[in-house]
Write a protein that holds these residues in place. Sequence first.
Motif, mmCIF file in Angstrom:
data_model
loop_
_atom_site.group_PDB
_atom_site.id
_atom_site.type_symbol
_atom_site.label_atom_id
_atom_site.label_comp_id
_atom_site.label_asym_id
_atom_site.label_seq_id
_atom_site.Cartn_x
_atom_site.Cartn_y
_atom_site.Cartn_z
ATOM 1 N N ILE A 248 0.869 -1.185 0.000
ATOM 2 C CA ILE A 248 0.000 0.000 0.000
ATOM 3 C C ILE A 248 0.901 1.229 0.000
ATOM 4 O O ILE A 248 1.737 1.391 0.893
ATOM 5 C CB ILE A 248 -0.941 -0.013 1.227
ATOM 6 N N ASP A 249 0.713 2.089 -1.020
ATOM 7 C CA ASP A 249 1.586 3.242 -1.198
ATOM 8 C C ASP A 249 1.063 4.527 -0.572
ATOM 9 O O ASP A 249 1.824 5.460 -0.349
ATOM 10 C CB ASP A 249 1.832 3.498 -2.695
ATOM 11 N N GLU A 250 -0.232 4.595 -0.313
ATOM 12 C CA GLU A 250 -0.771 5.865 0.197
ATOM 13 C C GLU A 250 -0.349 6.112 1.640
ATOM 14 O O GLU A 250 -0.039 5.169 2.374
ATOM 15 C CB GLU A 250 -2.289 5.915 0.040
ATOM 16 N N TYR B 79 -7.839 1.264 3.686
ATOM 17 C CA TYR B 79 -6.916 1.383 2.568
ATOM 18 C C TYR B 79 -7.224 0.267 1.582
ATOM 19 O O TYR B 79 -6.983 -0.908 1.861
ATOM 20 C CB TYR B 79 -5.465 1.300 3.062
ATOM 21 N N GLU B 80 -7.754 0.673 0.432
ATOM 22 C CA GLU B 80 -8.138 -0.276 -0.618
ATOM 23 C C GLU B 80 -6.881 -0.857 -1.246
ATOM 24 O O GLU B 80 -5.936 -0.137 -1.562
ATOM 25 C CB GLU B 80 -8.983 0.444 -1.675
ATOM 26 N N HIS B 81 -6.880 -2.172 -1.401
ATOM 27 C CA HIS B 81 -5.743 -2.864 -2.005
ATOM 28 C C HIS B 81 -6.217 -4.271 -2.348
ATOM 29 O O HIS B 81 -7.341 -4.646 -2.032
ATOM 30 C CB HIS B 81 -4.568 -2.897 -1.019
ATOM 31 N N PRO C 141 -7.307 -5.495 1.412
ATOM 32 C CA PRO C 141 -7.400 -4.176 2.048
ATOM 33 C C PRO C 141 -6.875 -4.178 3.486
ATOM 34 O O PRO C 141 -6.852 -5.212 4.151
ATOM 35 C CB PRO C 141 -8.899 -3.864 2.017
#
Length: 155
Positions: free
Chosen positions: A52-54, A67-69, A72
Amino acid sequence: MIDIETHSEQDTIALGAALGRVLSDGDVLALQGDLGAGKTHFVQGIAKGMGIDEPVVSPTFTILNYYEHAVPLQHFDFYRLEDEYELDDLGFDDYLTRGVTVIEWSEKFPERLPEDAARVFIEKKGLTERIFHFEFNGARWAAAEKEVESYVVSH
């Protein structure tokens, strides 16, 4: 129980990243530690390890950051919750069956944690020094336990 010492915020993030690489759908991590213990830095590392980059920030005021992934990340903070019914209002139990769920201040509602949740106690030993006490419950955590043990050997 496995104990790991970190000496900086970067170490704490790296430890989280090592664990994040092996977490999978349905995993629940219950974090405990005083204010400023490094819980959010640890979750930042978990997100990084999951790909997850955000930016990951503390959900103290929002209670949940999602955090969508591919898998998630659901980052809860129970600090501001007063009553158990607030978890029901959030649909808390529905989150536990999918994604990776990490809960800061999990000790506020221990009876709501899944029996097989991994518990992580973070102890402040100095300005940036921490001791992470990992307690893995059940076979589902074999890969995570191995990853944490190999982190000790490599650092």
